[in-house]
Enzyme design. Structure first.
Site, PDB file in Angstrom:
ATOM      1  CB  CYS A  10      -0.958   0.106   1.182  1.00 17.60           C
ATOM      2  SG  CYS A  10      -2.242  -1.141   1.198  1.00 17.60           S
ATOM      3  CG  ASP A  41      13.741  -9.202  -7.100  1.00 18.27           C
ATOM      4  OD1 ASP A  41      12.966  -9.640  -6.246  1.00 18.27           O
ATOM      5  OD2 ASP A  41      13.401  -8.995  -8.285  1.00 18.27           O
ATOM      6  CB  CYS A  54       5.441 -11.281   5.147  1.00 16.90           C
ATOM      7  SG  CYS A  54       5.339  -9.587   5.754  1.00 16.90           S
ATOM      8  CB  CYS A  95      11.383  -6.839  10.003  1.00 14.53           C
ATOM      9  SG  CYS A  95      10.390  -8.355   9.812  1.00 14.53           S
ATOM     10  CB  CYS A 148       9.981 -13.337   4.917  1.00 16.67           C
ATOM     11  SG  CYS A 148      10.966 -11.904   4.457  1.00 16.67           S
TER      12      CYS A 148
END
Ligand code: SF4
Length: 463
Positions: free
Chosen positions: A2, A347, A383, A435, A438
């Site tokens: 978002c 990536d 996540c 963080c 994941c």
């Protein structure tokens, strides 16, 4: 993901145009819905629609909106259906007047918070409504805005970067860990808030600084005022650096293009090339591939093309069918790869949908072999903070049984990943500042059972 954008104008400029310009530059963060909320004296006029910013602004008459303070939003639905009721900004009534909220993130304890607020009243399935109602609850109980936002920070667990439009101006805050980015900028027209710094250039604003983790800011006619909120250790999402944010954005005062390029260089030092040429997976792996090619002196060829007129980003499509269709819009230039083995640079590998299609396309186009090099470590855990990485068992690493399983599934000759240490070193942040849940399975916040059950199959969930 978002995109959150807002502006407090010093004078009567075209506010709708400025919000639209900001949202265009945040389109990569959400493509399902877009909206705008403008403070007009003591009311808030809000208009939202499903689709890209260009699509929504074309069918909705945003130009009828006027005022000096506004927020906007581009939506990527991690929680809640992709229906118009769930589009943002969301407007609610409060004892302090109407409030509009633009939000980026994901809550880990939404149901628990809903239950406390009497969830029979809820009109949508979004976290945004939970945040709005929690805020109003505290205002009803006598809090001013600073205290209400502080109480909100104590109630909510998860990631949230917020722009809250009130009659006082725009209140801005990040969760106590600062998991999702949020920055402020300024031009001679006004003060801006944006999920990413790339949106400041389009409105001729200069970047001022990031909103600190847990900080509460009021943007008004006086400028901006900072209040102390609930602060824990910093934990910016490492995936913003790897994939989500635009390369012309800065996070933690680091330019993302340069970070990705350095990831590619580090990947080259860890895994020297075994193929004839380097090929970047467009567009997000471009910087890493150029870094890889530069470090290895291996010829780098832009043999992978994305159809620029097919605007949507495949990873953030809301379901697998739509992701597959979007992936089909990319091509490999046959004469460039024919008869050569490729060092294909990507990536990240999350579900492997895109990767598998691209490797197959390279082989079909005549490449003899594909050695896949990934400029980040394997994505192994869900996540809980705003990236819709499905259930534990849908992640390629778990679904195909580790690195060798993914390699075999995508039919690459080899598959090698950047190490976690190499990633941190390339970005210049330590594990205690990010963080990386994941990648490592270690999350900065508590992960509630309701969140785990939503994301993992109990049979395969490592507790
Ligand atoms: S778990 Fe991964 S994608 Fe989610 S916020 Fe943490 S680093 Fe980002």
């Amino acid at each position: 993901m978002c995109g959150v954008f807002g502006v407090y104008l010093f004078d009567n400029y075209d506010i709708v145009d400025l919000i639209k310009l900001g949202l265009y530059d945040l389109q990569h963060r959400g493509q399902e819905a877009a909206g705008i909320a403008v403070l007009d004296q003591d009311t808030i006029a809000c208009d939202t629609g499903l689709g890209l910013v260009t699509e929504v602004s074309a069918v909705k008459n945003w130009s009828r909106l006027s005022g000096r303070v506004a927020i906007g939003h581009t939506r990527y639905s991690t929680t809640g259906l992709n229906v118009i009721e769930n589009a943002s900004p969301m407007v609610v009534a409060s004892p302090l007047g109407p409030i509009a909220i633009s939000y980026n993130g994901n809550l880990v304890n939404p149901l628990e918070t809903r239950r406390k607020l009497d969830d029979t009243d809820f009109l949508t399935t979004t976290d945004t409504e939970i945040i709005a109602r929690d805020l109003v609850y505290h205002i009803h109980h006598g809090c001013n805005m600073v205290d209400a936002i502080l109480a909100l920070q104590h109630d909510l667990i998860g990631a949230y970067s917020l722009a809250i439009l009130t009659q006082e101006g725009i209140w801005v805050t990040r969760d106590p860990y600062g998991i999702r980015p949020l920055s402020i900028g300024q031009s001679n027209q006004g003060i801006f808030v944006s999920s990413e710094t790339c949106a400041f250039e389009g409105v001729n604003a200069e970047y001022i600084r990031e909103v600190e983790n847990g900080e509460i800011l009021l943007i008004d006619s006086e400028g901006y005022t900072s209040f102390k909120g609930l602060q824990k250790r910093k934990a910016i999402c490492i995936f913003e650096f790897i994939y989500i944010a635009r390369p012309d954005s800065n996070i933690c005062d680091k330019n993302l293009y340069l970070c990705r390029e350095e990831c590619g260089r580090c990947l080259a030092r860890e895994h020297p090339p075994t193929g004839d040429i380097v090929v970047p997976m467009m567009n997000t792996a471009l910087a890493a591939a150029l870094g890889y090619g530069c470090e290895t002196k291996c010829r780098t060829v832009a043999a992978h093309l994305k159809n620029r007129y097919h605007a949507r980003r495949s990873f953030i499509q809301p379901n697998q069918d739509e992701r597959q269709t979007t992936v089909a819009k990319s091509r490999i230039i046959g004469p460039v790869v024919k008869g050569l083995s490729l060092n294909l640079v990507e990536d990240s590998v999350v579900r492997a949908t895109t990767t598998q299609k691209n490797v197959q396309a390279c082989l079909k186009a005549g490449a003899t072999d594909v050695d896949l090099l990934v400029a980040s470590p394997p994505y192994r855990h869900p996540c809980f903070y705003g990236i819709d990485t499905a259930v534990f068992g849908d992640l390629a690493f778990n679904r195909f049984g580790g690195v060798e399983g993914i390699r075999s599934h995508i039919q690459a000759r080899s598959l090698r990943f950047l190490s976690f240490e190499g990633l941190c070193q390339s970005i210049g942040l330590s594990p205690s500042e990010i963080c990386a849940g994941c990648l490592t399975g270690e999350y900065p916040t508590e992960i509630t059972d309701e969140a785990r059950l939503g994301k993992m199959s109990l049979a395969t969930c490592p507790r």
